[in-house]
Structure formats: C-alpha cells, structure tokens
Design a protein around this motif. Structure first.
Motif, PDB file in Angstrom:
ATOM      1  N   PRO A  44      49.314  26.605 -13.511  1.00  0.00           N
ATOM      2  CA  PRO A  44      48.003  25.957 -13.617  1.00  0.00           C
ATOM      3  C   PRO A  44      47.443  25.430 -12.301  1.00  0.00           C
ATOM      4  O   PRO A  44      46.251  25.143 -12.223  1.00  0.00           O
ATOM      5  CB  PRO A  44      48.264  24.799 -14.592  1.00  0.00           C
ATOM      6  CG  PRO A  44      49.720  24.508 -14.445  1.00  0.00           C
ATOM      7  CD  PRO A  44      50.377  25.820 -14.128  1.00  0.00           C
ATOM      8  N   ASP A  45      48.285  25.318 -11.254  1.00  0.00           N
ATOM      9  CA  ASP A  45      47.784  24.706 -10.018  1.00  0.00           C
ATOM     10  C   ASP A  45      47.634  25.719  -8.884  1.00  0.00           C
ATOM     11  O   ASP A  45      48.326  26.731  -8.837  1.00  0.00           O
ATOM     12  CB  ASP A  45      48.680  23.541  -9.580  1.00  0.00           C
ATOM     13  CG  ASP A  45      50.080  23.992  -9.225  1.00  0.00           C
ATOM     14  OD1 ASP A  45      50.383  24.060  -8.026  1.00  0.00           O
ATOM     15  OD2 ASP A  45      50.862  24.290 -10.143  1.00  0.00           O
ATOM     16  N   MET A  46      46.716  25.430  -7.991  1.00  0.00           N
ATOM     17  CA  MET A  46      46.364  26.306  -6.874  1.00  0.00           C
ATOM     18  C   MET A  46      47.554  26.576  -5.960  1.00  0.00           C
ATOM     19  O   MET A  46      47.800  27.720  -5.583  1.00  0.00           O
ATOM     20  CB  MET A  46      45.219  25.678  -6.082  1.00  0.00           C
ATOM     21  CG  MET A  46      44.791  26.427  -4.844  1.00  0.00           C
ATOM     22  SD  MET A  46      43.801  27.893  -5.136  1.00  0.00           S
ATOM     23  CE  MET A  46      42.233  27.160  -5.592  1.00  0.00           C
ATOM     24  N   GLN A  49      49.966  29.042  -7.406  1.00  0.00           N
ATOM     25  CA  GLN A  49      49.386  30.383  -7.433  1.00  0.00           C
ATOM     26  C   GLN A  49      49.374  31.009  -6.037  1.00  0.00           C
ATOM     27  O   GLN A  49      49.667  32.203  -5.886  1.00  0.00           O
ATOM     28  CB  GLN A  49      47.982  30.361  -8.027  1.00  0.00           C
ATOM     29  CG  GLN A  49      47.993  30.188  -9.535  1.00  0.00           C
ATOM     30  CD  GLN A  49      46.682  30.596 -10.173  1.00  0.00           C
ATOM     31  OE1 GLN A  49      45.915  31.388  -9.628  1.00  0.00           O
ATOM     32  NE2 GLN A  49      46.428  30.063 -11.361  1.00  0.00           N
ATOM     33  N   SER A  80      37.921  27.500  -6.123  1.00  0.00           N
ATOM     34  CA  SER A  80      37.558  26.082  -6.067  1.00  0.00           C
ATOM     35  C   SER A  80      37.892  25.485  -4.706  1.00  0.00           C
ATOM     36  O   SER A  80      39.064  25.432  -4.316  1.00  0.00           O
ATOM     37  CB  SER A  80      38.303  25.299  -7.150  1.00  0.00           C
ATOM     38  OG  SER A  80      38.131  23.916  -6.986  1.00  0.00           O
ATOM     39  N   GLU A  83      40.023  22.184  -5.326  1.00  0.00           N
ATOM     40  CA  GLU A  83      41.436  22.457  -5.647  1.00  0.00           C
ATOM     41  C   GLU A  83      42.183  22.950  -4.418  1.00  0.00           C
ATOM     42  O   GLU A  83      43.335  22.572  -4.187  1.00  0.00           O
ATOM     43  CB  GLU A  83      41.556  23.480  -6.773  1.00  0.00           C
ATOM     44  CG  GLU A  83      41.256  22.935  -8.145  1.00  0.00           C
ATOM     45  CD  GLU A  83      41.544  23.961  -9.218  1.00  0.00           C
ATOM     46  OE1 GLU A  83      42.744  24.264  -9.439  1.00  0.00           O
ATOM     47  OE2 GLU A  83      40.587  24.458  -9.826  1.00  0.00           O
ATOM     48  N   TYR A  84      41.541  23.794  -3.624  1.00  0.00           N
ATOM     49  CA  TYR A  84      42.178  24.297  -2.410  1.00  0.00           C
ATOM     50  C   TYR A  84      42.474  23.151  -1.450  1.00  0.00           C
ATOM     51  O   TYR A  84      43.578  23.036  -0.922  1.00  0.00           O
ATOM     52  CB  TYR A  84      41.284  25.355  -1.741  1.00  0.00           C
ATOM     53  CG  TYR A  84      41.813  25.835  -0.424  1.00  0.00           C
ATOM     54  CD1 TYR A  84      42.896  26.704  -0.361  1.00  0.00           C
ATOM     55  CD2 TYR A  84      41.241  25.411   0.772  1.00  0.00           C
ATOM     56  CE1 TYR A  84      43.396  27.140   0.856  1.00  0.00           C
ATOM     57  CE2 TYR A  84      41.728  25.843   1.994  1.00  0.00           C
ATOM     58  CZ  TYR A  84      42.809  26.713   2.031  1.00  0.00           C
ATOM     59  OH  TYR A  84      43.303  27.132   3.243  1.00  0.00           O
ATOM     60  N   ALA A  87      45.305  20.961  -2.600  1.00  0.00           N
ATOM     61  CA  ALA A  87      46.600  21.628  -2.638  1.00  0.00           C
ATOM     62  C   ALA A  87      47.151  21.918  -1.246  1.00  0.00           C
ATOM     63  O   ALA A  87      48.142  22.645  -1.109  1.00  0.00           O
ATOM     64  CB  ALA A  87      46.479  22.932  -3.430  1.00  0.00           C
ATOM     65  N   LYS A 120      43.205  31.627  -9.638  1.00  0.00           N
ATOM     66  CA  LYS A 120      42.498  30.695  -8.760  1.00  0.00           C
ATOM     67  C   LYS A 120      42.412  31.225  -7.330  1.00  0.00           C
ATOM     68  O   LYS A 120      41.663  30.709  -6.522  1.00  0.00           O
ATOM     69  CB  LYS A 120      43.208  29.338  -8.749  1.00  0.00           C
ATOM     70  CG  LYS A 120      43.231  28.652 -10.116  1.00  0.00           C
ATOM     71  CD  LYS A 120      44.054  27.377 -10.059  1.00  0.00           C
ATOM     72  CE  LYS A 120      44.142  26.705 -11.406  1.00  0.00           C
ATOM     73  NZ  LYS A 120      42.910  26.029 -11.770  1.00  0.00           N
TER      74      LYS A 120
END
Length: 132
Positions: A44-46, A49, A80, A83-84, A87, A120
């Motif tokens: 679920p997280d950047m 991924q 996003s 989000e980037y 992260a 993502k």
C-alpha cells in the motif's frame, strides 16, 4: 561511462545530469516496472512499491548480464507528489539496497494514474553494457 557534470554547476543529489557511453557494447532497454510483485500484489505504500520496482529492474538487468552500474537513464512515473516526498527515507533505503551508489540521469514525472490502479510508481530503464 563518463558522468557529465560541468564544474560551475551544483552537483545534483540522487541523479546525474548525463552520461556518455561509447565503444562497442550492448544496449538494454527495460519496459516500465511497477511495484507489483510476481503474484501481482502491491504494497500500500510508495516506498515499498519503489523497492519492489527496483528489485524487478535488477532481476531483469541480471537476465541481460548487466547490473545497476550499467544504467544510463531512469524515467519515473509517480502518481502522487506528496506520497513520494513523504516516502523519501524508505525510497533512499531501497535505492541503496538495489542500486548502491549509482546515480544515473533520471527524470521524475507526476501523472494522474497508471494502468493498474494499485500502482503508485513505474520506472523505465536504459542501460549500456560495454563490450569486453
């Protein structure tokens, strides 16, 4: 490969402005790799991924007899900006684990979405393996 870095320019962080690859060798061009695992599951997280995408890239390069040191260009598609940016530490750790201290020319693009809505990030790679 020669890194292009004009003396009067500030050195970029996390990428190079350009490289020169010359002489006999092989080009390796990879399709965009997303953060989905072999079963098609996405974390679920950047950061996770990105880590998965980078591991997929290393695996594909290995199939071509190449490694991260042969990468001459990365193009990132991100869904996003926030989000980037949030992260950053996790992405840095994933980079260090897979690409080490190699900082090839990179372009980051923020886009509205990828084909798989769970994705993502997608990263395209061009690599050059000099001839022996």
């Amino acid at each position: 490969m020669q890194i292009l870095q004009p003396a009067e320019w500030k050195k970029p962080r996390g990428f190079s402005h350009g490289v020169v690859a010359e002489g006999p060798g092989r080009w390796v061009i990879l399709a965009g790799q997303t953060g989905g695992d072999e079963a098609g599951n996405y974390a679920p997280d950047m950061a996770a991924q990105v880590g998965t995408a980078l591991k997929r890239i290393i695996k594909l390069l290995g199939e071509a007899g190449a490694g991260p040191e042969h990468i001459v260009r990365l193009t990132w598609y991100l869904t996003s900006r926030s989000e980037y940016e949030a992260a950053g530490a996790g992405i840095g750790a994933a980079w260090k684990e897979t690409l080490g201290r190699n900082f090839p020319p990179s372009t980051l693009l923020y886009i509205g979405g990828l084909v798989d809505e769970r994705a993502k990030v997608e990263i395209e790679v061009t690599a050059f393996v000099p001839g022996a």
